[in-house]
Design an enzyme around this catalytic site. Structure first.
Site, PDB file in Angstrom:
ATOM      1  N   HIS A  96      -2.424   7.528   6.970  1.00 31.73           N
ATOM      2  CA  HIS A  96      -1.410   8.387   6.331  1.00 31.73           C
ATOM      3  C   HIS A  96      -2.021   9.702   5.845  1.00 31.73           C
ATOM      4  O   HIS A  96      -1.364  10.735   5.858  1.00 31.73           O
ATOM      5  CB  HIS A  96      -0.789   7.675   5.117  1.00 31.73           C
ATOM      6  N   HIS A  99      -4.263   1.552   7.599  1.00 35.58           N
ATOM      7  CA  HIS A  99      -2.901   2.110   7.605  1.00 35.58           C
ATOM      8  C   HIS A  99      -2.778   3.262   6.601  1.00 35.58           C
ATOM      9  O   HIS A  99      -2.251   4.330   6.927  1.00 35.58           O
ATOM     10  CB  HIS A  99      -1.917   0.977   7.265  1.00 35.58           C
ATOM     11  N   GLU A 100      -3.298   3.037   5.380  1.00 39.27           N
ATOM     12  CA  GLU A 100      -3.160   4.067   4.338  1.00 39.27           C
ATOM     13  C   GLU A 100      -4.042   5.273   4.623  1.00 39.27           C
ATOM     14  O   GLU A 100      -3.629   6.406   4.395  1.00 39.27           O
ATOM     15  CB  GLU A 100      -3.488   3.490   2.957  1.00 39.27           C
ATOM     16  N   GLY A 119       0.822  -1.197   0.000  1.00 35.89           N
ATOM     17  CA  GLY A 119       0.000   0.000   0.000  1.00 35.89           C
ATOM     18  C   GLY A 119       0.858   1.248   0.000  1.00 35.89           C
ATOM     19  O   GLY A 119       2.023   1.206   0.420  1.00 35.89           O
ATOM     20  N   CYS A 173       6.117   0.016   7.333  1.00 32.21           N
ATOM     21  CA  CYS A 173       5.729   1.154   6.510  1.00 32.21           C
ATOM     22  C   CYS A 173       6.884   1.523   5.591  1.00 32.21           C
ATOM     23  O   CYS A 173       8.030   1.567   6.049  1.00 32.21           O
ATOM     24  CB  CYS A 173       5.371   2.333   7.412  1.00 32.21           C
ATOM     25  N   LEU A 174       6.581   1.773   4.323  1.00 26.59           N
ATOM     26  CA  LEU A 174       7.639   2.131   3.369  1.00 26.59           C
ATOM     27  C   LEU A 174       8.346   3.427   3.784  1.00 26.59           C
ATOM     28  O   LEU A 174       9.475   3.659   3.393  1.00 26.59           O
ATOM     29  CB  LEU A 174       7.059   2.276   1.963  1.00 26.59           C
ATOM     30  N   GLN A 190       3.028  10.015   1.081  1.00 21.57           N
ATOM     31  CA  GLN A 190       4.314   9.305   1.093  1.00 21.57           C
ATOM     32  C   GLN A 190       5.169   9.627  -0.129  1.00 21.57           C
ATOM     33  O   GLN A 190       6.373   9.359  -0.121  1.00 21.57           O
ATOM     34  CB  GLN A 190       4.092   7.784   1.176  1.00 21.57           C
TER      35      GLN A 190
HETATM   36 NI    NI Z   1       2.868   3.429   5.702  1.00 23.69          NI
END
Ligand code: NI
Length: 163
Positions: free
Chosen positions: A134, A130-131, A46, A88-89, A51
């Site tokens: 963000h 999660h997204e 995701g 998380c990226l 991000q």
């Molecule tokens: Ni994340």
């Protein structure tokens, strides 16, 4: 299409609230494609627009069942509870346990501007929560009740579950 740079924790933009998309124009469609490409390149499940440095309410998710593109997503229903490991990226190398709803229903627009609903359990429910977090400047670290130690981390990093 282009792979964009993933912003990392410490970058202020990750803490800001993203704005609703008013009009789905060429720029928005390009961004959606770039977000998907960036997510796949990073082996993530995701990615949210902040991000990649864009404060718009847009999310891409693929937990292995195909690409989901969400514009202005909102959680409209949730039930139950699950405790799962998240990464998380934007926070490489850190994994922690986060409590999330077991099932969520999200309403959003798709890339054609049509109203859609996505229901998810398990990993999809986690990814949706999660997204969408963000988009409000919330990182999983804020909600983690425990972080993984070195040994657990080694097992987890093999799976590659960044969001
Ligand atoms: Ni994340």
């Amino acid at each position: 299409m282009a792979v964009r740079i993933i912003r990392k924790e410490g970058d202020e933009i990750l803490r800001k609230k993203a704005k609703k998309v008013d009009e789905i124009n060429a720029k928005i469609l390009t961004l959606l494609k770039d977000m998907a490409e960036t997510m796949y390149k990073a082996n993530g499940v995701g990615l949210a627009a902040p991000q990649v440095g864009i404060l718009k309410r847009m999310v891409v998710i693929d937990i292995g069942d195909g690409l989901i593109e969400l514009i202005n997503p909102e959680i409209v229903e949730q039930s139950g509870e699950q405790l799962e490991i998240e990464g998380c990226l934007s926070i490489p190398g850190i994994y922690g346990e986060v409590k999330r709803p077991a099932r969520v229903k999200v309403e959003a627009l798709n890339s054609k501007g049509e109203k859609i609903a996505v229901e998810g359990t398990g990993l999809l429910a986690v990814a949706l929560c999660h997204e969408i977090d963000h988009l409000d400047g919330i990182l999983f670290k804020d909600k983690a009740i425990r972080f993984l130690d070195e040994e657990e981390l080694q097992n987890e990093s093999k799976k590659g579950s960044g969001k």
